[in-house]
Design a protein around this motif. Structure first.
Motif, PDB file in Angstrom:
ATOM      1  N   ALA A 224      -5.600 -20.635 -21.784  1.00  0.00           N
ATOM      2  CA  ALA A 224      -6.231 -19.655 -22.677  1.00  0.00           C
ATOM      3  C   ALA A 224      -7.742 -19.653 -22.488  1.00  0.00           C
ATOM      4  O   ALA A 224      -8.379 -18.592 -22.488  1.00  0.00           O
ATOM      5  N   ARG A 262      -5.787 -12.964 -24.715  1.00  0.00           N
ATOM      6  CA  ARG A 262      -5.171 -12.894 -26.045  1.00  0.00           C
ATOM      7  C   ARG A 262      -3.781 -13.523 -26.036  1.00  0.00           C
ATOM      8  O   ARG A 262      -3.452 -14.370 -26.886  1.00  0.00           O
ATOM      9  N   ASP A 263      -2.968 -13.116 -25.075  1.00  0.00           N
ATOM     10  CA  ASP A 263      -1.585 -13.591 -25.022  1.00  0.00           C
ATOM     11  C   ASP A 263      -1.518 -15.096 -24.735  1.00  0.00           C
ATOM     12  O   ASP A 263      -0.624 -15.796 -25.235  1.00  0.00           O
ATOM     13  N   ALA A 265      -3.757 -17.394 -25.650  1.00  0.00           N
ATOM     14  CA  ALA A 265      -4.088 -18.106 -26.885  1.00  0.00           C
ATOM     15  C   ALA A 265      -2.936 -18.022 -27.878  1.00  0.00           C
ATOM     16  O   ALA A 265      -2.612 -18.999 -28.565  1.00  0.00           O
ATOM     17  N   LYS A 266      -2.295 -16.866 -27.948  1.00  0.00           N
ATOM     18  CA  LYS A 266      -1.169 -16.691 -28.876  1.00  0.00           C
ATOM     19  C   LYS A 266      -0.014 -17.616 -28.492  1.00  0.00           C
ATOM     20  O   LYS A 266       0.731 -18.094 -29.376  1.00  0.00           O
ATOM     21  N   ILE A 269      -0.563 -20.848 -30.222  1.00  0.00           N
ATOM     22  CA  ILE A 269      -0.294 -20.702 -31.648  1.00  0.00           C
ATOM     23  C   ILE A 269       1.205 -20.662 -31.916  1.00  0.00           C
ATOM     24  O   ILE A 269       1.715 -21.299 -32.849  1.00  0.00           O
ATOM     25  N   VAL A 441      -8.786 -22.725 -30.024  1.00  0.00           N
ATOM     26  CA  VAL A 441      -7.727 -21.769 -29.693  1.00  0.00           C
ATOM     27  C   VAL A 441      -7.779 -20.579 -30.641  1.00  0.00           C
ATOM     28  O   VAL A 441      -7.679 -19.413 -30.225  1.00  0.00           O
ATOM     29  N   LEU A 442      -7.948 -20.844 -31.931  1.00  0.00           N
ATOM     30  CA  LEU A 442      -8.025 -19.751 -32.913  1.00  0.00           C
ATOM     31  C   LEU A 442      -9.233 -18.855 -32.646  1.00  0.00           C
ATOM     32  O   LEU A 442      -9.137 -17.618 -32.738  1.00  0.00           O
ATOM     33  N   ASN A 444     -10.758 -18.490 -29.724  1.00  0.00           N
ATOM     34  CA  ASN A 444     -10.465 -17.766 -28.479  1.00  0.00           C
ATOM     35  C   ASN A 444      -9.577 -16.555 -28.764  1.00  0.00           C
ATOM     36  O   ASN A 444      -9.785 -15.462 -28.207  1.00  0.00           O
ATOM     37  N   TYR A 445      -8.598 -16.775 -29.615  1.00  0.00           N
ATOM     38  CA  TYR A 445      -7.666 -15.703 -29.972  1.00  0.00           C
ATOM     39  C   TYR A 445      -8.389 -14.569 -30.698  1.00  0.00           C
ATOM     40  O   TYR A 445      -8.212 -13.386 -30.373  1.00  0.00           O
ATOM     41  N   LEU A 449      -8.769 -10.758 -29.269  1.00  0.00           N
ATOM     42  CA  LEU A 449      -8.283  -9.635 -30.083  1.00  0.00           C
ATOM     43  C   LEU A 449      -9.379  -8.604 -30.300  1.00  0.00           C
ATOM     44  O   LEU A 449      -9.180  -7.396 -30.093  1.00  0.00           O
ATOM     45  N   PRO A 461      -7.076 -15.122 -37.672  1.00  0.00           N
ATOM     46  CA  PRO A 461      -7.526 -16.413 -37.137  1.00  0.00           C
ATOM     47  C   PRO A 461      -8.902 -16.813 -37.650  1.00  0.00           C
ATOM     48  O   PRO A 461      -9.174 -18.008 -37.851  1.00  0.00           O
TER      49      PRO A 461
END
Length: 580
Positions: A224, A262-263, A265-266, A269, A441-442, A444-445, A449, A461
């Motif tokens: 990510a 995005r994907d 990092a998701k 999660i 990670v959050l 980055n997400y 987004l 996030p």
């Protein structure tokens, strides 16, 4: 994609021969990784992989956590104690821009060589581990660990230099060593391929003596991060070379790269394994979870980290002199100003309640876990707790103008990641340096987004981060534009990830050096009013000023560091970065 099936670069040809006489495993063995008996002994085989792990560390010093100097001092997070008074310091040379590809200051002068040395060990392990008596299951897992580590080191190279030569197995001495650089895209693809393969063969977690090794989650989190860099302005069609070259980044911008980031990092999660560390009884009002995440060996937020036994090295290097420390770091006043009020509003918002003449009241709870300011409490070397005074000319720790290298040069000291029960000369605590943690990670997400035009989805996030911080209310204002959300996200990264080796690279991948690093650092000049000195903030007057030292010069070539000229001189196919 052209991948060189070798082990090392031209400058390391001599190192290959030297390593045939040098023990590179653990301190209690002189066994060499090129000795044949290594691969017939399971313990020695494992030690080879362990030696690759030992090369992990903040990018500032590849082989260890150097507590005296960090990348924060090469960014706009802080300044190093000696850089103002000793012109020959590494940080001063870097800040003044007086270095060349032939005179790169530490720690960057060894980054290229140290990183490829680690890759050399990893490639050797991958090539020969199957000869060992380890179980098939053990070999499979350790090969995956090695691929993760190789991806880690290649990411360090690509975010620092752009595309680099990809070397994926052991070099034969008689091979052609004059290797060209692969494109940035080829490097990203190579790294993500390694991470995908490693993730498939690694467990979600470990127990016992294996705790701390690379996991599936570490692979996904690093992927990510890699894809976030690939989507960012510096590399996603925004390279600064006069004639765009695929070595330095993608030639054209593609919004789909934000989708990939995005994907990725998701995916971390969606594992459902990680969460932010919270305070006792889920109480976030004092940012206790944010504090303990760096001091709690087993916690749900750390994905990959450096573990250490009880020590006080960080406190010894960074606490003020009155607390037995060496006061190496003076946080930038602009970093301090990034912390909002406890109500979540930026201090520049006229409705926030911020009082410039009582600036340390009612701030983001993370502020009190991150910064030692005038009147802040810290344990003394005698075991009691008392205020630290940073006002102008305060005894021991105070600001001096001009700076004398004794107290603070900004009005602040760092306290993040340090144990509040430890001084620079007494006590100890287990410290964790985060390589990958869930908060990143959050963030980055959220960034991916927002840059993908999904600003409304970025709220969630961001809310997780701000809720754990203890902000009340923690939700961002409704109806933010993409630009407004971008500002909030970048400010949150600056606060949440401070002193974790992120800012140096963030301000480069965002291409904002002129507005950040190349602006004067700020200090807070605090003067006592008449009367007895107390920690009470209203007993002082406050004035923000620029550091006396000038800001660094700005040139476009600063976004990518130079490859050491000694490498360029012996490899005609190795192209130097623009402007160097």
């Amino acid at each position: 994609m052209k991948i060189s099936k070798y082990l090392i670069l031209p400058a390391f040809a001599f190192a290959l021969l030297a390593c045939q006489k040098e023990g590179v495993l653990t301190n209690d063995t002189q066994t060499d990784i090129f000795d044949e008996d290594v691969w017939s002994d399971s313990i020695k085989t494992v030690q080879v992989l362990t030696s690759a792990y030992s090369g992990l560390g903040p990018e500032s010093y590849m082989t260890r956590i150097n507590t005296s100097n960090t990348l924060s001092e090469y960014s706009d997070e802080s300044d190093e104690r000696w850089s103002t008074t000793v012109p020959s310091t590494f940080t001063n040379t870097f800040q003044n821009g007086t270095y060349t590809a032939s005179s790169i200051p530490a720690p960057f002068n060894t980054l290229w060589g140290d990183t490829y040395k680690a890759i050399r060990i990893i490639n050797l392990f991958i090539t020969r581990v199957d000869e060992s008596p380890l179980s098939a299951k053990g070999k499979k897992r350790m090969k995956a660990e090695a691929r993760f580590l190789r991806a880690w080191f290649y990411h360090i190279l690509t975010k620092t230099y752009g595309g680099v030569p990809i070397i994926d197995r052991v070099l034969a001495v008689n091979e052609d060593l004059n290797l060209p650089r692969n494109t940035y895209e080829e490097c990203v693809n190579f790294v993500t391929k390694d991470l995908d393969a490693a993730a498939a063969d690694l467990p979600i977690s470990y127990v016992g003596q294996d705790y701390g090794r690379a996991t599936k989650g570490a692979c996904l989190a690093l992927k990510a991060r890699v894809l976030l860099f690939a989507a960012s302005p510096l590399f996603n069609g925004g390279q600064l070379a006069a004639n765009k070259d695929a070595i330095y980044g993608y030639k054209e911008y593609s919004p789909n790269r934000w989708v990939l980031a995005r994907d990725a990092a998701k995916a971390v999660i969606d594992m459902g394994v990680y969460s932010l560390m919270l305070g006792t009884n889920n109480d976030n009002s004092t940012a206790e979870g944010f504090y303990k995440v760096f001091l709690t060996r087993n916690n749900p937020e750390m994905i990959f980290m450096r573990l250490s036994g009880s020590n006080r090295s960080y406190e010894s290097s960074h606490l003020p002199k009155s607390r037995g420390g060496s006061l190496h770091t003076s946080p930038n006043g602009n970093y301090v100003n990034t912390f909002p009020m406890a109500n979540g509003k930026p201090i520049a918002d006229p409705t926030s309640g911020y009082d410039p003449q009582n600036p340390y009241v009612g701030r983001d709870p993370r502020f009190y876990r991150s910064v030692i300011y005038n009147g802040a409490t810290w344990k003394t070397t005698s075991g009691t707790f008392g205020p630290v005074y940073t006002y102008l000319n305060a005894p021991t720790d105070g600001l001096t103008i001009p700076f004398t290298s004794v107290g603070t040069q900004s009005g602040y000291f760092n306290r993040k990641m340090m144990s509040e029960d430890v001084t620079g000369s007494t006590g100890g605590a287990e410290h964790l340096f985060p390589f990958l943690r869930y908060a990143e990670v959050l963030l980055n997400y959220a960034e991916a987004l927002n840059e993908n035009g999904q600003t409304a989805e970025a709220y969630a996030p961001m809310a997780e981060i701000r809720k754990r911080a203890g902000l009340n209310p923690f939700n961002l204002p409704t109806g933010l534009t993409q630009d407004q959300m971008r500002t909030y996200i970048r400010d949150e990264r600056r606060i949440e990830l401070a002193f974790e080796e992120h800012r140096f690279y963030d301000i480069r991948r965002w291409k904002i050096l002129p507005d950040t690093y190349c602006k004067p650092l700020r200090m807070m000049v605090i003067t006592p009013k008449s009367g007895t000195i107390t920690p009470l903030g209203t007993n002082y007057t406050y004035e923000e000023r620029d550091f006396v030292k000038p800001p660094c010069p700005y040139n476009d070539n600063m976004y990518l560091l130079p490859i050491p000229q000694s490498q360029i001189n012996i490899s005609s196919n190795l192209k130097q970065n623009p402007g160097w």
